[in-house]
Motif scaffolding. Structure first.
Motif, PDB file in Angstrom:
ATOM      1  N   ARG A  60      -8.330  -4.271 -57.666  1.00 20.00           N
ATOM      2  CA  ARG A  60      -9.176  -4.692 -56.547  1.00 20.00           C
ATOM      3  C   ARG A  60     -10.502  -3.971 -56.554  1.00 20.00           C
ATOM      4  O   ARG A  60     -11.553  -4.537 -56.303  1.00 20.00           O
ATOM      5  N   LYS A  61     -10.454  -2.681 -56.887  1.00 16.29           N
ATOM      6  CA  LYS A  61     -11.712  -1.914 -56.937  1.00 16.29           C
ATOM      7  C   LYS A  61     -12.628  -2.422 -58.031  1.00 16.29           C
ATOM      8  O   LYS A  61     -13.849  -2.549 -57.842  1.00 16.29           O
ATOM      9  N   ALA A  62     -12.048  -2.713 -59.164  1.00 14.56           N
ATOM     10  CA  ALA A  62     -12.866  -3.245 -60.275  1.00 14.56           C
ATOM     11  C   ALA A  62     -13.480  -4.581 -59.914  1.00 14.56           C
ATOM     12  O   ALA A  62     -14.647  -4.851 -60.207  1.00 14.56           O
TER      13      ALA A  62
ATOM     14  N   MET B 244     -14.152  -5.707 -56.885  1.00 16.37           N
ATOM     15  CA  MET B 244     -15.186  -5.503 -55.863  1.00 16.37           C
ATOM     16  C   MET B 244     -16.469  -4.966 -56.478  1.00 16.37           C
ATOM     17  O   MET B 244     -17.575  -5.388 -56.111  1.00 16.37           O
ATOM     18  N   ASP B 245     -16.314  -4.034 -57.429  1.00 18.14           N
ATOM     19  CA  ASP B 245     -17.516  -3.522 -58.103  1.00 18.14           C
ATOM     20  C   ASP B 245     -18.228  -4.633 -58.850  1.00 18.14           C
ATOM     21  O   ASP B 245     -19.469  -4.723 -58.841  1.00 18.14           O
TER      22      ASP B 245
ATOM     23  N   ASP C  10      -2.645  -2.513 -58.893  1.00 16.23           N
ATOM     24  CA  ASP C  10      -3.331  -3.455 -57.985  1.00 16.23           C
ATOM     25  C   ASP C  10      -4.554  -2.818 -57.332  1.00 16.23           C
ATOM     26  O   ASP C  10      -5.598  -3.466 -57.199  1.00 16.23           O
ATOM     27  N   GLU C  11      -4.488  -1.586 -56.932  1.00 20.12           N
ATOM     28  CA  GLU C  11      -5.607  -0.927 -56.266  1.00 20.12           C
ATOM     29  C   GLU C  11      -6.800  -0.812 -57.173  1.00 20.12           C
ATOM     30  O   GLU C  11      -7.948  -1.085 -56.785  1.00 20.12           O
ATOM     31  N   GLU C  12      -6.568  -0.435 -58.386  1.00 17.58           N
ATOM     32  CA  GLU C  12      -7.641  -0.310 -59.353  1.00 17.58           C
ATOM     33  C   GLU C  12      -8.228  -1.677 -59.682  1.00 17.58           C
ATOM     34  O   GLU C  12      -9.451  -1.820 -59.869  1.00 17.58           O
TER      35      GLU C  12
END
Length: 256
Positions: free
Chosen positions: A31-33, A35-36, A27-29
């Motif tokens: 969300r980061k993807a 957002m990028d 999930d963290e990755e």
């Protein structure tokens, strides 16, 4: 599909494809993807907005430049028209001034030509009156004949004057000089009649005493001594102190 949409789709596919193939992101990755990806999309959208805004500005500037050019051309045309109108106005002013001068000259010339045709004021034998130009001309012509000793012609001229200008201000004086012209041509009876008519109507005329003395002279020439003495006595009595009265006294003393 627009260019931006195609780019976004490509970016989405490029971002998700490795992860989907691997199936190994948490999930963290994720969300980061995401957002990028959103950041890149926002950057692209902002760039597109700026590009569109700059294009609008350029188009507006082009419109403004065209409007300014048109205004400059119109202003130049107005300046040229204003200069033309000023020149036309100056020419009209000069033409008007020239017309005024010509009109003034024409009026002056007309007045000069008209003046000899207008009645003229005359002062003669103690009175003033107006006479027509032809009236004055005929009177002066008759007097010229009398001064030159052309008595018959002068008498005819005076008689013609009285017929033509029966109510002239010259009338009384003309009758007096008519009597003298008749006396000069030795038409004594005619002269006596003329002097009597003159005295009957003009007893207070400045030349009345002279007329009465001339009448007495005509009577003397006709050898009518009795009538001459009476005329001389009337003169001395009616007009004492005049030169004619003094001459009458001398003439009366010479009569037998």
């Amino acid at each position: 599909m627009s260019g931006l949409s195609r780019v976004l789709a490509g970016l989405s596919l490029a971002a998700w494809l490795p992860l989907a193939q691997a199936g190994l992101f948490d999930d963290e990755e994720a969300r980061k993807a995401i957002m990028d990806l959103r950041a890149k999309i926002a950057q692209l959208e902002e760039a597109q907005k700026k590009a569109a805004s700059q294009q609008d500005v350029q188009e507006q500037l082009a419109v403004l430049r065209r409007s300014l050019s048109e205004l400059a051309n119109q202003n130049e045309a107005l300046r040229a028209e204003l200069a033309r109108l000023r020149g036309a106005n100056e020419q009209m002013t000069r033409d008007f001034s020239d017309t005024q001068r010509r009109l003034a000259d024409q009026l002056q010339g007309f007045d000069a030509r008209l003046k000899p045709l207008e009645p003229q004021k005359v002062a003669l034998d103690g009175k003033e009156f107006k006479v027509e130009p032809e009236e004055q001309r005929q009177y002066e012509a008759a007097m010229g004949l009398l001064r030159r000793g052309e008595f018959a012609e002068a008498a005819n001229a005076f008689e013609a004057f009285l017929k033509r200008f029966s109510v002239s201000g010259y009338g009384d004086t003309v009758r007096f000089w008519l009597g003298n012209a008749q006396y000069g041509q030795r038409a004594y009876k005619d002269a006596i009649a003329t002097f009597r008519d003159f005295l009957k109507a003009n007893a207070q005329h400045p030349r009345a005493s002279e007329a009465l003395l001339a009448l007495a002279n005509c009577q003397i020439e006709l050898k009518d001594v009795k009538a001459a003495k009476k005329s001389l006595d009337d003169l001395i009595k009616a007009y004492p102190g005049t030169e004619a009265a003094q001459a009458a006294k001398e003439r009366r003393a010479s009569l037998k």
